[in-house]
Design an enzyme around this catalytic site. Sequence first.
Site, PDB file in Angstrom:
ATOM      1  N   CYS A   8       4.865   6.041   1.210  1.00 19.48           N
ATOM      2  CA  CYS A   8       6.242   5.645   1.501  1.00 19.48           C
ATOM      3  C   CYS A   8       6.729   4.785   0.342  1.00 19.48           C
ATOM      4  O   CYS A   8       6.113   4.753  -0.718  1.00 19.48           O
ATOM      5  CB  CYS A   8       6.363   4.944   2.859  1.00 19.48           C
ATOM      6  SG  CYS A   8       5.621   3.305   2.969  1.00 19.48           S
ATOM      7  N   ASN A  11       4.826   0.731   0.971  1.00 24.22           N
ATOM      8  CA  ASN A  11       3.485   0.703   1.555  1.00 24.22           C
ATOM      9  C   ASN A  11       3.271  -0.484   2.493  1.00 24.22           C
ATOM     10  O   ASN A  11       2.203  -1.079   2.535  1.00 24.22           O
ATOM     11  CB  ASN A  11       2.422   0.739   0.453  1.00 24.22           C
ATOM     12  CG  ASN A  11       1.012   1.022   0.968  1.00 24.22           C
ATOM     13  OD1 ASN A  11       0.052   0.482   0.437  1.00 24.22           O
ATOM     14  ND2 ASN A  11       0.868   1.853   1.970  1.00 24.22           N
ATOM     15  N   CYS A  13       5.249  -0.308   5.820  1.00 25.77           N
ATOM     16  CA  CYS A  13       5.708   0.119   7.146  1.00 25.77           C
ATOM     17  C   CYS A  13       5.145   1.492   7.525  1.00 25.77           C
ATOM     18  O   CYS A  13       4.199   1.600   8.306  1.00 25.77           O
ATOM     19  CB  CYS A  13       7.237   0.160   7.216  1.00 25.77           C
ATOM     20  SG  CYS A  13       8.048  -1.435   7.015  1.00 25.77           S
ATOM     21  N   ARG A  14       5.730   2.540   6.960  1.00 22.27           N
ATOM     22  CA  ARG A  14       5.408   3.902   7.385  1.00 22.27           C
ATOM     23  C   ARG A  14       4.034   4.385   6.936  1.00 22.27           C
ATOM     24  O   ARG A  14       3.261   4.915   7.750  1.00 22.27           O
ATOM     25  CB  ARG A  14       6.485   4.871   6.889  1.00 22.27           C
ATOM     26  CG  ARG A  14       7.846   4.599   7.494  1.00 22.27           C
ATOM     27  CD  ARG A  14       8.930   5.449   6.869  1.00 22.27           C
ATOM     28  NE  ARG A  14       9.148   5.052   5.475  1.00 22.27           N
ATOM     29  CZ  ARG A  14       9.960   5.680   4.631  1.00 22.27           C
ATOM     30  NH1 ARG A  14      10.616   6.763   5.032  1.00 22.27           N
ATOM     31  NH2 ARG A  14      10.130   5.249   3.402  1.00 22.27           N
ATOM     32  N   SER A  15       3.718   4.251   5.665  1.00 21.69           N
ATOM     33  CA  SER A  15       2.445   4.806   5.200  1.00 21.69           C
ATOM     34  C   SER A  15       1.220   4.073   5.758  1.00 21.69           C
ATOM     35  O   SER A  15       0.240   4.728   6.128  1.00 21.69           O
ATOM     36  CB  SER A  15       2.399   4.914   3.677  1.00 21.69           C
ATOM     37  OG  SER A  15       2.654   3.694   3.042  1.00 21.69           O
ATOM     38  N   ASP A 125      12.789   5.047   7.816  1.00 25.62           N
ATOM     39  CA  ASP A 125      12.184   3.779   7.430  1.00 25.62           C
ATOM     40  C   ASP A 125      12.666   2.705   8.397  1.00 25.62           C
ATOM     41  O   ASP A 125      13.865   2.407   8.451  1.00 25.62           O
ATOM     42  CB  ASP A 125      12.592   3.431   5.999  1.00 25.62           C
ATOM     43  CG  ASP A 125      11.835   2.237   5.442  1.00 25.62           C
ATOM     44  OD1 ASP A 125      11.177   1.519   6.221  1.00 25.62           O
ATOM     45  OD2 ASP A 125      11.905   2.022   4.223  1.00 25.62           O
TER      46      ASP A 125
END
Length: 163
Positions: A8, A11, A13-15, A125
Amino acid sequence: MKKILFVCYGNICRSPAAEGIFNHLVANSDQLILAAADSAGTHDFHVGKHPDVRSVKAAARMGINLTDLRASQVCAQDFHDYDWLVAMDQHNIECLREIGPQSQWHKILPMADFHPNPNYQFVPDPFRGDRDDFDLMFESMWTMVGRMLELLAEQPVAEIEYV
């Protein structure tokens, strides 16, 4: 062992959410899945930092611990070290194409390709959102990672083709 890198923007939140869910599901699967995940960001804003506290709390509500993770940045070597680089959105895909050699672009996959809804285009996001946004992200990520693991259990990574 198949190696997956979730990517993401920063690095945090999402990943890391995808990494945590992936490794949790692999560790708790009743099937033998020889795969491991890591995560990185396309930008260096948060290198060395913990995931966003809201991601950590959303993960904890699902029984996943993200507190040991630290943000890192994608580099060209990752295209040689990983079988897949799974991007959360189109911007991440474009950044990965700037980082990695064209001969390795076939390893870049959109995370949305693993969503059961064919109209799902990217993982939103949640950074500027609230608890509900993080919980929603984790729920959809759980679904997509689950589908990814089903595919990995069915056939080796090298045989799965994406365009």
